[in-house]
Design an enzyme around this catalytic site. Sequence first.
Site, mmCIF file in Angstrom:
data_model
loop_
_atom_site.group_PDB
_atom_site.id
_atom_site.type_symbol
_atom_site.label_atom_id
_atom_site.label_comp_id
_atom_site.label_asym_id
_atom_site.label_seq_id
_atom_site.Cartn_x
_atom_site.Cartn_y
_atom_site.Cartn_z
ATOM 1 N N PHE A 128 -17.008 -33.901 -13.521
ATOM 2 C CA PHE A 128 -18.026 -32.947 -13.970
ATOM 3 C C PHE A 128 -18.544 -32.177 -12.770
ATOM 4 C CE2 PHE A 128 -22.248 -31.381 -14.992
ATOM 5 C CZ PHE A 128 -21.994 -30.721 -16.183
ATOM 6 N N ASP A 215 -18.435 -33.425 -4.187
ATOM 7 C CA ASP A 215 -19.564 -33.122 -5.065
ATOM 8 C C ASP A 215 -20.467 -34.352 -5.090
ATOM 9 O OD1 ASP A 215 -21.316 -32.856 -7.167
ATOM 10 O OD2 ASP A 215 -19.901 -31.851 -8.494
ATOM 11 N N LYS A 244 -29.544 -31.994 -7.836
ATOM 12 C CA LYS A 244 -30.317 -33.051 -8.494
ATOM 13 C C LYS A 244 -31.446 -33.677 -7.660
ATOM 14 C CE LYS A 244 -27.477 -33.974 -12.394
ATOM 15 N NZ LYS A 244 -26.036 -33.744 -12.411
HETATM 16 C C1 LIG Z 1 -25.315 -32.498 -12.691
HETATM 17 C C2 LIG Z 1 -24.062 -32.291 -11.925
HETATM 18 C C3 LIG Z 1 -23.581 -30.998 -11.649
HETATM 19 C C4 LIG Z 1 -24.240 -29.743 -12.185
HETATM 20 O O1 LIG Z 1 -25.516 -29.566 -11.712
HETATM 21 P P1 LIG Z 1 -26.475 -28.464 -12.453
HETATM 22 O O2 LIG Z 1 -27.696 -28.474 -11.607
HETATM 23 O O3 LIG Z 1 -26.690 -28.951 -13.840
HETATM 24 O O4 LIG Z 1 -25.749 -27.172 -12.418
HETATM 25 C C5 LIG Z 1 -22.434 -30.888 -10.892
HETATM 26 N N1 LIG Z 1 -21.788 -31.978 -10.425
HETATM 27 C C6 LIG Z 1 -22.223 -33.239 -10.668
HETATM 28 C C7 LIG Z 1 -21.470 -34.395 -10.110
HETATM 29 C C8 LIG Z 1 -23.363 -33.433 -11.441
HETATM 30 O O5 LIG Z 1 -23.769 -34.679 -11.716
#
Ligand SMILES: *Cc1c(COP(=O)(O)O)cnc(C)c1O
Length: 401
Positions: A128, A215, A244
């Site tokens: 994700f 990420d 986050k």
């Molecule tokens: C939540 C998340 C995203 C996206 O972040 P947003 O602030 O919702 O755009 C991308 N990568 C990972 C691993 C995430 O947990």
Amino acid sequence: MANHLMATYSRLPVAFVRGEGAWLWDSDHKRYLDALSGIAVCGLGHAHPRVAEAVCAQAGMLLHTSNIYRIPAQESLGERLCAAARMERVFFGNSGAEANEAAIKLARLRAHRRGIEKPEVLVMEKSFHGRTLATLTATGNRKAQAGFEPLVQGFVRVPYDDLQAVETAASNRPNIVAVLVEPIQGEGGIVVPSDDYLPGLRALCDRYQWLLMLDEIQTGMGRTGTLFAHSHAGILPDVMTLAKGLGNGVPIGACLARGEAAEVLGPGSHGSTFGGNPLACVAAETVLDVLTSERLHERAGAVGARIADGLRAALADLPGVVEVRGRGLMIGIQLDRPCAPLVGQALDAGILINVTAERVVRLLPPLIIDDAQAQQIVDSVAQLVRRFLGEQAETADSRSL
Ligand SMILES: *Cc1c(COP(=O)(O)O)cnc(C)c1O
């Protein structure tokens, strides 16, 4: 009342009006234990006094100027963040998706400068990375992509935690220029790769001159027991994205880079109106301050291990529980069946949890939870899972009668 909101979320029927640490209160004054932190956002808990004070003071002074000008709070946060992450430069946006967009653009621009006209970024199944078009394309979830075609070109997908598949891709796809990967898959179901995975990816990236882009939007900011999850593997990425937990609820995303990758984006190549504004940067620097001075990442490691062990012990005899896994305060309980109803049942019981990848109960408590709250998470979640699996067994029994 919600009829004027686009129906992008199927929301639970509750609205919180106040928080303090790991506690939240709804509009009927009912109290909940937050074992989710707004999905790994409020690592310092709700209404943290230092964050609140910093945000209030900044709001009374200056909220926004523009990236046309120097922004001291951004420079200061950049310096602190790079020192903590052993990176060299950072670009600030407002979300995780934007941080990943910056990483993808950076990888493409570097490739074009090296004469690669159609660069490809290697991404993983069940990953994700966000909801914008490029990050949605990078995301390994067909359901999330369906209906939004045509997707963005230039991505190659392989299974997660499979170094052989990466080697095969390397020999078949000469235009790969970077790997974008989560150190632990969050939305994918708290999937912890084998110990040799990240070091193996690091070695392959070095061999093929690819950028290793991690990420760490969900795993970063202390959640897994170290400031950033890649430290467990003893490697450094070329590019790392954060969001986050970085602002504890104030929107901010960051794309950090080191070495050659740090020098790719220049004037005019990327930008953001709000990215790195004084308010967000002051909030994030306060978060980093509290996190490092109170060594909350170490606490997350210790408390998280205790919660996971407690859950393993409490659920050991249940055949419907496949595995309890995770790292630090990023914990998943894999069941043998879909378990979405558990979220509502937990809410009724006064605890906030989440279910992801259909069958995985996900716990992401704030890093500041105390021992009693940790024990309460173990007791409540074990009881809820036990009851859920019991109920399911009963329904199956009555059906077979
Ligand atoms: C939540 C998340 C995203 C996206 O972040 P947003 O602030 O919702 O755009 C991308 N990568 C990972 C691993 C995430 O947990």
